[in-house]
Design a protein around this motif. Structure first.
Motif, PDB file in Angstrom:
ATOM      1  N   LEU A  99       0.827  -1.210   0.000  1.00 51.42           N
ATOM      2  CA  LEU A  99       0.000   0.000   0.000  1.00 51.42           C
ATOM      3  C   LEU A  99       0.858   1.255   0.000  1.00 51.42           C
ATOM      4  N   THR A 100       1.962   1.210   0.698  1.00 57.95           N
ATOM      5  CA  THR A 100       2.862   2.366   0.708  1.00 57.95           C
ATOM      6  C   THR A 100       3.421   2.629  -0.674  1.00 57.95           C
ATOM      7  N   ARG A 101       3.769   1.557  -1.405  1.00 55.34           N
ATOM      8  CA  ARG A 101       4.259   1.736  -2.777  1.00 55.34           C
ATOM      9  C   ARG A 101       3.161   2.284  -3.685  1.00 55.34           C
ATOM     10  N   SER A 241      -3.650   9.120  -3.258  1.00 55.69           N
ATOM     11  CA  SER A 241      -2.494   8.746  -2.446  1.00 55.69           C
ATOM     12  C   SER A 241      -2.825   8.831  -0.957  1.00 55.69           C
ATOM     13  N   ALA A 242      -3.531   9.885  -0.562  1.00 56.15           N
ATOM     14  CA  ALA A 242      -3.895  10.036   0.845  1.00 56.15           C
ATOM     15  C   ALA A 242      -4.843   8.923   1.283  1.00 56.15           C
ATOM     16  N   ALA A 243      -5.768   8.541   0.399  1.00 55.22           N
ATOM     17  CA  ALA A 243      -6.699   7.460   0.754  1.00 55.22           C
ATOM     18  C   ALA A 243      -5.956   6.134   0.947  1.00 55.22           C
ATOM     19  N   GLU A 250      -4.244   2.082   8.755  1.00 58.50           N
ATOM     20  CA  GLU A 250      -5.158   1.189   9.465  1.00 58.50           C
ATOM     21  C   GLU A 250      -4.530  -0.199   9.663  1.00 58.50           C
ATOM     22  N   ARG A 251      -3.784  -0.667   8.668  1.00 60.00           N
ATOM     23  CA  ARG A 251      -3.194  -2.003   8.756  1.00 60.00           C
ATOM     24  C   ARG A 251      -1.919  -2.047   9.592  1.00 60.00           C
ATOM     25  N   GLN A 252      -1.374  -0.882   9.883  1.00 61.58           N
ATOM     26  CA  GLN A 252      -0.136  -0.884  10.662  1.00 61.58           C
ATOM     27  C   GLN A 252      -0.356  -1.309  12.108  1.00 61.58           C
ATOM     28  N   ASP A 288       1.329   0.802  21.619  1.00 62.91           N
ATOM     29  CA  ASP A 288       1.110   1.629  20.419  1.00 62.91           C
ATOM     30  C   ASP A 288       0.380   0.804  19.372  1.00 62.91           C
ATOM     31  N   ARG A 289      -0.871   1.112  19.170  1.00 57.58           N
ATOM     32  CA  ARG A 289      -1.666   0.418  18.137  1.00 57.58           C
ATOM     33  C   ARG A 289      -1.833   1.263  16.875  1.00 57.58           C
ATOM     34  N   ASN A 290      -1.082   2.352  16.774  1.00 60.18           N
ATOM     35  CA  ASN A 290      -1.079   3.199  15.573  1.00 60.18           C
ATOM     36  C   ASN A 290      -2.425   3.867  15.312  1.00 60.18           C
ATOM     37  N   THR A 291      -3.243   4.009  16.346  1.00 56.91           N
ATOM     38  CA  THR A 291      -4.563   4.630  16.145  1.00 56.91           C
ATOM     39  C   THR A 291      -4.447   6.106  15.812  1.00 56.91           C
ATOM     40  N   GLY A 292      -3.463   6.790  16.405  1.00 46.77           N
ATOM     41  CA  GLY A 292      -3.290   8.208  16.119  1.00 46.77           C
ATOM     42  C   GLY A 292      -2.892   8.459  14.679  1.00 46.77           C
ATOM     43  N   GLU A 293      -1.944   7.674  14.153  1.00 51.05           N
ATOM     44  CA  GLU A 293      -1.518   7.814  12.763  1.00 51.05           C
ATOM     45  C   GLU A 293      -2.652   7.487  11.804  1.00 51.05           C
ATOM     46  N   ALA A 294      -3.439   6.463  12.138  1.00 47.29           N
ATOM     47  CA  ALA A 294      -4.569   6.102  11.280  1.00 47.29           C
ATOM     48  C   ALA A 294      -5.584   7.244  11.215  1.00 47.29           C
ATOM     49  N   ARG A 295      -5.864   7.851  12.357  1.00 46.65           N
ATOM     50  CA  ARG A 295      -6.802   8.981  12.363  1.00 46.65           C
ATOM     51  C   ARG A 295      -6.236  10.154  11.553  1.00 46.65           C
ATOM     52  N   THR A 296      -4.943  10.404  11.718  1.00 51.82           N
ATOM     53  CA  THR A 296      -4.314  11.502  10.972  1.00 51.82           C
ATOM     54  C   THR A 296      -4.420  11.292   9.470  1.00 51.82           C
TER      55      THR A 296
END
Length: 399
Positions: A99-101, A241-243, A250-252, A288-296
């Motif tokens: 997904l990053t690629r 790209s943002a989507a 979300e998957r992180q 750290d469940r990466n919820t903050g990054e997912a929301r961002t």
């Protein structure tokens, strides 16, 4: 008396170009020279390389880790030694790297579109400066021609004063107006030179005369060209790209797996053995469940979609505004042009005839000349405004 018209100005340009032996510079050739300038092309190449570098580094696997350890124990029977070689690799099972690629590919496409739009903006700036030079030269020629006419008129009145047919007051008023025109002549010449310098800054060509028609044609049919605008396409790619980045975020929250394989050798007094080593490690998403990054990332994706919708609405409104403005400016320029380019019975000619017949005062004669000069210069400015609007309109619908 002779009047300077746009046709005469074009003749002056052609004559000067023939005299210098250099062909006149057209609008399209000026744009080509500007796009070939190394400073501009280097900047666009740097933007493209920057985006390409980000694409190449996106979604790469983590580098494997190689480890060597040696353990030594002192036993009564002798020393015990253990040597271990292993290699470990972190693996993302959630597809975040893919997904990053994908997000980076969309971003790379957006960067290319923004580069295309930057080239279009650069071309529009060159076109605008090109016609600014044409207008400034025509304005300088117009004021210079009027200065020459007033010089001839002042000399004629001076002869009449010597003959006793005119008052010194009339001569003084003409000399005063001539001094004002001389200042305008010098100013317009300086403005014409400055306009050419600003164009030279972009295209690197300073010697060849310019050729072109200041008044633009009718507004082009836009149709649905906004959908193909590089700016909107760039915004669409950035939104995509943002989507995708939001999906990756979300998957992180899913744990990463670490696999390791290796070899171990054990040496003890009277004993030696070797075997394989296999290790499995799993990240525990406890703190750290990466919820903050997912929301961002979700918020950024929503913002990008909103920005694109707002940009399209704004461009649609601007397109309609420019089309209406161009129609109005062309009509106004043509109306004033028809009024000022009449070869016979111009306001100044009628005024001079009436003054010679004693029907007008010197103030009315000067006012007639000033009114015609102002009208001609205003017509020139209206043509330039229409051309600038035409350039902005073409920039909007170019793809």
């Amino acid at each position: 008396m002779h009047r300077c018209t746009p046709h005469l100005f074009c003749f002056f340009l052609l004559a000067s170009s023939l005299a210098s032996g250099a062909p006149p510079l057209t609008e399209e050739e000026a744009v080509r020279l500007g796009l070939e300038q190394s400073d501009a092309s280097d900047r666009w190449d740097a933007h493209a390389d920057l985006a390409r570098g980000k694409l190449e580094s996106a979604g790469r696997w983590a580098n494997p880790e190689i480890e060597y350890s040696r353990e030594t124990l002192e036993l009564p029977e002798g020393d015990s030694e253990e040597d271990t070689w292993s290699i470990r690799q972190r693996i993302n099972l959630a597809g975040v790297d893919g997904l990053t690629r994908e997000a980076a590919r969309h971003q790379y496409r957006a960067a290319g579109m923004r580069n295309d739009y930057a080239r279009l903006e650069w071309s529009a700036d060159i076109r605008s400066r090109f016609y600014q030079v044409l207008a400034a030269r025509r304005d300088a020629e117009l004021v210079a021609d009027w200065h020459r006419r007033f010089s001839e008129l002042t000399e004629a009145i001076a002869q009449r004063v010597e003959a006793g047919d005119a008052s010194r007051y009339e001569l003084s008023r003409l000399q005063q107006e001539l001094a004002l025109l001389d200042g305008e002549r010098l100013q317009t010449q300086a403005e014409a030179m400055s306009a050419r310098d600003r164009l030279t800054q972009l295209i690197g060509e300073s010697d060849r005369p310019l050729t072109g028609r200041l008044l633009p044609p009718r507004a082009p049919d836009a149709g649905d060209t906004l959908a193909e605008s590089p700016l909107l396409q760039a915004l669409s790619a950035e939104a995509e790209s943002a989507a995708v980045r939001a999906r990756a975020a979300e998957r992180q929250r899913w744990p990463e797996l670490t696999l390791g394989v290796g070899r171990k050798e054990v040496t003890e007094p009277g004993f030696q053995a070797e075997g394989n080593v296999v290790s499995v490690g799993l990240e525990i998403p406890l703190f750290d469940r990466n919820t903050g990054e997912a929301r961002t990332q979700r918020s950024l994706a929503q913002q990008q979609r909103a920005d694109r919708a707002l940009a399209r609405a704004e461009l649609t409104t601007r397109l309609q505004t420019l089309q209406r403005a161009l129609r109005a400016q062309r009509q106004a320029a043509l109306a004033l042009q028809r009024n000022t380019e009449t070869d016979s019975s111009s306001l100044s000619d009628i005024a001079e005839s009436s003054y010679a017949a004693g029907e007008l005062s010197i103030a009315e004669l000067i006012d007639a000349h000033r009114s015609e000069l102002d009208a001609r210069r205003e017509a020139l400015q209206r043509e330039l405004e229409a051309r600038r609007t035409y350039i902005q309109l073409n920039l909007l619908i170019s793809n």
